[in-house]
Design a protein around this motif. Sequence first.
Motif, PDB file in Angstrom:
ATOM      1  N   UNK A  40     -17.763   5.724  -1.749  1.00 28.91           N
ATOM      2  CA  UNK A  40     -16.642   4.793  -1.809  1.00 28.91           C
ATOM      3  C   UNK A  40     -15.788   5.184  -3.016  1.00 28.91           C
ATOM      4  N   UNK A  41     -14.497   5.285  -2.794  1.00 23.57           N
ATOM      5  CA  UNK A  41     -13.586   5.691  -3.863  1.00 23.57           C
ATOM      6  C   UNK A  41     -12.753   4.488  -4.290  1.00 23.57           C
ATOM      7  N   UNK A  42     -12.875   4.119  -5.567  1.00 30.79           N
ATOM      8  CA  UNK A  42     -12.109   3.005  -6.111  1.00 30.79           C
ATOM      9  C   UNK A  42     -10.833   3.548  -6.738  1.00 30.79           C
ATOM     10  N   UNK A  43      -9.697   3.062  -6.294  1.00 32.25           N
ATOM     11  CA  UNK A  43      -8.410   3.513  -6.815  1.00 32.25           C
ATOM     12  C   UNK A  43      -7.745   2.377  -7.588  1.00 32.25           C
ATOM     13  N   UNK A  44      -7.592   2.557  -8.883  1.00 31.88           N
ATOM     14  CA  UNK A  44      -6.890   1.575  -9.706  1.00 31.88           C
ATOM     15  C   UNK A  44      -5.395   1.765  -9.480  1.00 31.88           C
ATOM     16  N   UNK A  45      -4.729   0.759  -8.896  1.00 29.28           N
ATOM     17  CA  UNK A  45      -3.312   0.936  -8.538  1.00 29.28           C
ATOM     18  C   UNK A  45      -2.372   0.034  -9.335  1.00 29.28           C
ATOM     19  N   UNK A  46      -2.932  -0.863 -10.144  1.00 31.33           N
ATOM     20  CA  UNK A  46      -2.072  -1.727 -10.975  1.00 31.33           C
ATOM     21  C   UNK A  46      -2.874  -2.235 -12.165  1.00 31.33           C
ATOM     22  N   UNK A  59       1.610   4.187  -4.813  1.00 34.26           N
ATOM     23  CA  UNK A  59       0.177   3.831  -4.870  1.00 34.26           C
ATOM     24  C   UNK A  59      -0.695   4.983  -5.363  1.00 34.26           C
ATOM     25  N   UNK A  60      -0.108   5.858  -6.165  1.00 38.51           N
ATOM     26  CA  UNK A  60      -0.898   6.912  -6.794  1.00 38.51           C
ATOM     27  C   UNK A  60      -1.875   6.270  -7.783  1.00 38.51           C
ATOM     28  N   UNK A  61      -3.160   6.618  -7.715  1.00 31.28           N
ATOM     29  CA  UNK A  61      -4.148   5.967  -8.592  1.00 31.28           C
ATOM     30  C   UNK A  61      -3.860   6.201 -10.072  1.00 31.28           C
ATOM     31  N   UNK A  86       3.185  -8.926  -2.970  1.00 27.46           N
ATOM     32  CA  UNK A  86       3.914  -8.113  -1.986  1.00 27.46           C
ATOM     33  C   UNK A  86       3.588  -6.630  -2.156  1.00 27.46           C
ATOM     34  N   UNK A  87       3.494  -6.178  -3.400  1.00 31.76           N
ATOM     35  CA  UNK A  87       3.138  -4.785  -3.675  1.00 31.76           C
ATOM     36  C   UNK A  87       1.729  -4.469  -3.168  1.00 31.76           C
ATOM     37  N   UNK A  88       0.777  -5.343  -3.478  1.00 34.65           N
ATOM     38  CA  UNK A  88      -0.614  -5.095  -3.092  1.00 34.65           C
ATOM     39  C   UNK A  88      -0.804  -5.185  -1.583  1.00 34.65           C
ATOM     40  N   UNK A  89      -0.033  -6.025  -0.934  1.00 32.32           N
ATOM     41  CA  UNK A  89      -0.154  -6.212   0.519  1.00 32.32           C
ATOM     42  C   UNK A  89       0.093  -4.918   1.286  1.00 32.32           C
ATOM     43  N   UNK A  90       0.921  -4.050   0.717  1.00 33.02           N
ATOM     44  CA  UNK A  90       1.296  -2.805   1.408  1.00 33.02           C
ATOM     45  C   UNK A  90       0.491  -1.600   0.941  1.00 33.02           C
ATOM     46  N   UNK A  91      -0.573  -1.835   0.185  1.00 30.33           N
ATOM     47  CA  UNK A  91      -1.415  -0.738  -0.298  1.00 30.33           C
ATOM     48  C   UNK A  91      -2.079  -0.014   0.878  1.00 30.33           C
ATOM     49  N   UNK A  92      -2.466   1.248   0.690  1.00 35.73           N
ATOM     50  CA  UNK A  92      -3.021   2.044   1.794  1.00 35.73           C
ATOM     51  C   UNK A  92      -4.473   1.720   2.145  1.00 35.73           C
ATOM     52  N   UNK A  93      -5.100   0.783   1.423  1.00 36.77           N
ATOM     53  CA  UNK A  93      -6.493   0.405   1.702  1.00 36.77           C
ATOM     54  C   UNK A  93      -6.676  -1.063   1.311  1.00 36.77           C
ATOM     55  N   UNK A  94      -7.870  -1.587   1.582  1.00 33.12           N
ATOM     56  CA  UNK A  94      -8.160  -2.962   1.192  1.00 33.12           C
ATOM     57  C   UNK A  94      -8.061  -3.108  -0.319  1.00 33.12           C
ATOM     58  N   UNK A  95      -7.602  -4.281  -0.771  1.00 35.42           N
ATOM     59  CA  UNK A  95      -7.310  -4.481  -2.191  1.00 35.42           C
ATOM     60  C   UNK A  95      -8.153  -5.608  -2.768  1.00 35.42           C
ATOM     61  N   UNK A  96      -8.635  -5.404  -3.998  1.00 34.46           N
ATOM     62  CA  UNK A  96      -9.294  -6.469  -4.762  1.00 34.46           C
ATOM     63  C   UNK A  96      -8.488  -6.687  -6.035  1.00 34.46           C
TER      64      UNK A  96
END
Length: 373
Positions: A40-46, A59-61, A86-96
């Motif tokens: 599983x790859x965790x990507x910090x996006x914000x 959405x570059x990590x 709104x930004x997180x809603x359009x991320x390329x994977x599920x968001x936490x």
Amino acid sequence: MPAPRQVCIAVIGVGGVGRCFLTQLQDLSARLSQSRLNPIYLSLILVSRSSKLLHSPSYKPINLATWEDDLNASTVSVLPPSEIASYLENAPARVVLVDNTSNQDVANAYPLFLKKGISVVTPNKKAFSDSFQLWKDIFDAALNGQGSGGYVFHESSVGAGLPVISTLKELVETGDEVRKIEGVFSGTMSFLFNSFMPVGGGGGSFSAEVKKAKELGYTEPDPRDDLNGLDVARKLTILARLAGLEVESPTSFPVQSLIPKELESCSSGDEFLARLGEFDDDMEKLKKEAADEGKVVRFVGSIDVAKNDVKVGLEKFDVSHPIAALKGSDNIISFYTKRYGDNPLIIQGAGAGGEVTAMGVTGDLVKVIRLLS
């Protein structure tokens, strides 16, 4: 072999707890990505602090090793919760979303995040102890509530890294009858009263012990924020609601403030501390009364579920009682239930501190990642 999966992470709040969490996230990310069976790859996006925000429109990590320097270099102002959603809603994977703040505006936006399928993990007490309507709105939206959105977990909102909330949920969900919850829920107040009136006697004046607790970093910058009892009241509100009581707010039940009325209007914490010694006689009298009875004084919270009775304040305990024997800034929470009878289920340990609070947040993140798989 299953395909590698990605989970996007957004972090609001990078103070003491947030900084510890991001260090733990770096370790967790490395471990999960190295799994042979199910990487599983965790990507910090914000990443956001009170004054600025770091994110990538594509959405570059964000590099977990350099997030702090990168955030310091950012010129982007903080976004309101609705725009972050709104930004997180359009991320390329599920968001936490990991909210490490005590910000009410962010807490008020949890239902919005959850409805958009964004999961939330947080130590933010305000989200779960504010109005009962906000509590309902959060769990009406959450997939582990009544809704179909993201998941929400908040273990660290009570007891830092101690498994208080998960234990209470398990008691309730397995059909036990929770009759009473009692304990010391504040690391600050635990340290203060363990020093003010140790088992065996001694201890300094109340004002001297408050000053010592502040110097050691156990209190808020203004100690009145601890002594007013509201922090404990928020934790009691959360537990009472989980036990099935519809508590409206942390101010809807008796909460004893240890701030002398004459000092409530002090213009600063320093002025308050400078004058607190004028009122030491009242606390010394209470200490002597307890000592004469062979007891000690402690600042506790209790929930009588059957009587729908919640209260926070000073109580006397026999020196043999587990609450009397606490050390340092430890918390202790006792669950009196039908199954456990007269011997309560007791959870005890460090109830404050950046590392243990962040551990509870990281543990919640792991729960969400498992559910998302």
